[in-house]
Design a protein around this motif. Structure first.
Motif, mmCIF file in Angstrom:
data_model
loop_
_atom_site.group_PDB
_atom_site.id
_atom_site.type_symbol
_atom_site.label_atom_id
_atom_site.label_comp_id
_atom_site.label_asym_id
_atom_site.label_seq_id
_atom_site.Cartn_x
_atom_site.Cartn_y
_atom_site.Cartn_z
ATOM 1 N N UNK A 154 -2.113 1.262 -4.031
ATOM 2 C CA UNK A 154 -1.241 1.806 -3.001
ATOM 3 C C UNK A 154 0.017 2.363 -3.662
ATOM 4 N N UNK A 191 2.945 3.032 -2.515
ATOM 5 C CA UNK A 191 4.178 2.339 -2.183
ATOM 6 C C UNK A 191 4.329 1.078 -3.030
ATOM 7 N N UNK A 192 3.184 0.392 -3.239
ATOM 8 C CA UNK A 192 3.237 -0.794 -4.103
ATOM 9 C C UNK A 192 3.614 -0.401 -5.532
ATOM 10 N N UNK A 206 10.624 6.487 -3.332
ATOM 11 C CA UNK A 206 10.066 5.898 -2.111
ATOM 12 C C UNK A 206 10.082 6.924 -0.978
ATOM 13 N N UNK A 207 11.176 7.670 -0.881
ATOM 14 C CA UNK A 207 11.244 8.707 0.155
ATOM 15 C C UNK A 207 10.176 9.759 -0.074
ATOM 16 N N UNK A 255 6.953 8.423 1.065
ATOM 17 C CA UNK A 255 6.853 8.298 2.523
ATOM 18 C C UNK A 255 6.682 9.646 3.192
ATOM 19 N N UNK A 256 7.299 10.674 2.620
ATOM 20 C CA UNK A 256 7.235 11.974 3.268
ATOM 21 C C UNK A 256 5.980 12.744 2.899
ATOM 22 N N UNK A 314 0.928 7.291 2.016
ATOM 23 C CA UNK A 314 1.559 6.019 2.299
ATOM 24 C C UNK A 314 0.533 4.937 2.587
#
Lengths: 405, 165
Positions: free
Chosen positions: B29, B31-32, B73-74, B77-78, B83
């Motif tokens: 992942x 994000x991880x 991170x942004x 996410x975008x 994500x």
């Protein structure tokens, strides 16, 4: 060393304890380790238990300011209300929403609380009575607030909830934006005092200008102090800048999905963060532990420090209890179009003023005067642009009265 | 060489950093991966701190964790679908990148082991910040000014690009 010596100067207790361990036959590093661990436990304990009192204080004061009674059932003056709330939070079911990212979901509250504990380490509550007098103290304080924004973002994302994610985005946008005026107003103080170490900052402000005026930074640079106070409201996520928990827009911010003890950690971070911001304000602008007779009795420093910090905290609570919430675009506009340019001017004023004559007292007067002039000019410009705005709207809506626009 | 308490801390911190670095590349992942990256940055900051380079450690936390990690991170996410979706671990360039990676590691290890690193038997200055500030406005004033102008240009440029017309 006897007990009276401790009471007179509590900062002696650390070296004394170290000597005690060494004389008991311990090695240097073991004694250091034990001393450090005890120091860490003391700070963590103080931070976590202070929240119990702070939550009661905030609720009571906000209630009084809004003509309510506030907590009054549990114990005298409702003092035990927070304990009752803690029991309630402890016994609540710990819910993890479906589809949440478990690791980040559990890590986020820990990061939030980590930030406040780390910041608490650099608060000098009396001469030399400080967790760690880092030479980069204020920079460390700013770096730690970055950790809180990561924690909030993580909480918002991991909850698998759109409102929470929006709240997380808002936290980061707000904290990163307001960090700039915050850092620059601190920079002004650092240029004037010539140090970033928090204890040295407080010590430096003990100098007397012209031999009788206390050299507190708020007197030298009132405008920088005001900017820091406004940025503090935003960093502390307090009204009028509590956009990230705007109940009417995004329900409650990144912590919607949290329940029980994990929610309590967010709550704790909010209240203790306010106290720590007030402590930083006191240290940087209000002379920290400085006060009359503090040289003879360093113990008095603790009293002065907490009186000043609690007064600043009272001001923060007062603003929170009385002002309505801004819109998010108003908040960002205010930061980028007003605070950021103005802080740059203030830093310039202090940087030039600190070197303009060889006499520090005269320089202080010059900086102070320039600060007040800058404040008045800024207020004039804001007032004019607001008036023009109102007139433009009036022209656009001819039929309506001014009360509606 | 004597094995001291400092070694234990160093090994723990270095192990943590390496573990986080590994986490960045093996977690499925994105994000991880970003969270592991934050851990790795924090580990590097802790190593700087062990070397008594407090300023460097704080700059590491402020810039890498406070700014760059937030930016990453942004960005994650975008980007649509990244994500939640599980990224594929390998693509057709896996073989080449393995070779390049091993070669780079060999080169760095070779340099690290072969070069005579100059060691000065001297304590770190107690408060290096004023010295650094003085150096910025005397010896290194031109690079400092150039960087300041560059950053201002970048800031204004970003605002110009983001501006609605």
């Amino acid at each position: 060393m006897n007990i009276f010596e401790f009471i007179r100067d509590p900062s002696q207790i650390g070296p004394w304890f170290h000597q005690l361990l060494l004389s008991a036959g311990m090695q240097e590093w073991v004694a250091n380790l034990i001393g450090d661990v005890i120091g860490v436990l003391l700070i963590v304990g103080a931070v976590l238990t202070s929240a119990i009192f702070l939550i009661w204080l905030e609720r009571k004061i906000a209630a009084r300011l809004q003509d309510r009674v506030g907590p009054n059932r549990a114990g005298p003056y409702g003092l035990l209300q927070t304990l009752a709330d803690i029991v309630k939070l402890l016994t609540k079911e710990d819910v993890t929403p479906d589809g949440a990212d478990r690791v980040s979901f559990n890590l986020a509250p820990a990061l939030m609380v980590m930030q406040i504990i780390m910041v608490a380490a650099i608060i000098p509550i009396s001469a030399g009575l400080i967790g760690a007098n880092l030479s980069v103290g204020l920079l460390y304080f700013i770096a730690m607030s970055g950790i809180a924004s990561i924690g909030a973002l993580m909480a918002g994302w991991a909850s698998n909830n759109k409102y929470a994610l929006l709240g997380g985005f808002r936290v980061v946008a707000q904290l990163l934006s307001y960090e700039i005026p915050l850092a620059f107003s601190l920079l002004a103080a650092v240029i004037w005092t010539g140090t970033m170490a928090t204890n040295n900052l407080a010590m430096q402000q003990g100098e007397l200008l012209f031999g009788f005026i206390p050299g507190w930074n708020i007197l030298v640079m009132p405008f920088a102090a005001l900017i820091f106070f406004i940025a503090t409201l935003a960093e502390g996520e307090r009204a009028p800048f509590d956009l990230l928990e705007a109940e009417s827009e995004i329900v409650a911010g990144p912590n919607i999905e949290y329940s029980g003890l994990k929610f309590a950690w967010f709550y704790l971070q909010f209240f203790v963060n306010s106290l720590l911001l007030a402590c930083i304000f006191t240290t940087v602008f209000l002379g920290g532990w400085q006060g009359p007779f503090v040289d003879q009795f360093p113990l008095l420093g603790i009293v002065y420090f907490f009186v000043k910090s609690l007064l600043v905290l009272l001001a923060l609570m007062w603003v929170r209890a009385t002002y309505p919430r801004l819109r998010i675009d108003q908040m960002m506009t205010f930061c980028w179009k007003v605070l950021v340019p103005v802080t740059l001017v203030v830093v310039l004023i202090v940087a030039i003023g600190a070197r303009i004559t060889p006499d520090r007292s005269i320089n202080a007067v010059i900086i102070s005067g320039a600060n007040i002039v800058a404040l008045l000019v800024t207020l004039g410009i804001i007032g004019r642009s607001l008036r023009r705005d109102v007139q433009r709207r009036k022209a656009a809506l001819p039929g309506r009265s001014t009360a509606q626009v | 060489m004597e094995f001291t308490f400092l070694h234990v801390i160093f090994l723990a911190v270095a192990g943590f950093t390496l573990l986080c670095g590994l986490g960045v590349v093996v977690s499925r992942n994105l994000f991880h991966s970003a969270i592991w990256l934050i851990g790795a940055f924090a580990g590097v900051a802790a190593i700087y701190w062990l070397l008594e380079a407090e300023y460097l450690a704080i700059a590491q936390i402020m810039i890498y964790i406070g700014a760059i990690a937030t930016l990453i991170v942004f960005a994650i996410m975008l980007s649509r679908g990244m994500m939640i979706g599980r990224a594929k671990m390998n693509n057709f360039q896996a073989g080449i990148s393995a070779v390049v990676g091993i070669l780079l590691f060999a080169l760095l290890a070779f340099i690290l082991l072969q070069v005579e690193w100059p060691v000065v038997q001297q304590a770190v200055v107690a408060d290096p910040i004023p010295m650094m500030g003085q150096a910025f406005v005397t010896t290194y004033v031109i690079p400092f000014q150039v960087i300041a102008v560059l950053l201002s240009v970048a800031l204004v440029g970003a605002i110009m690009i983001a501006r609605e017309r």
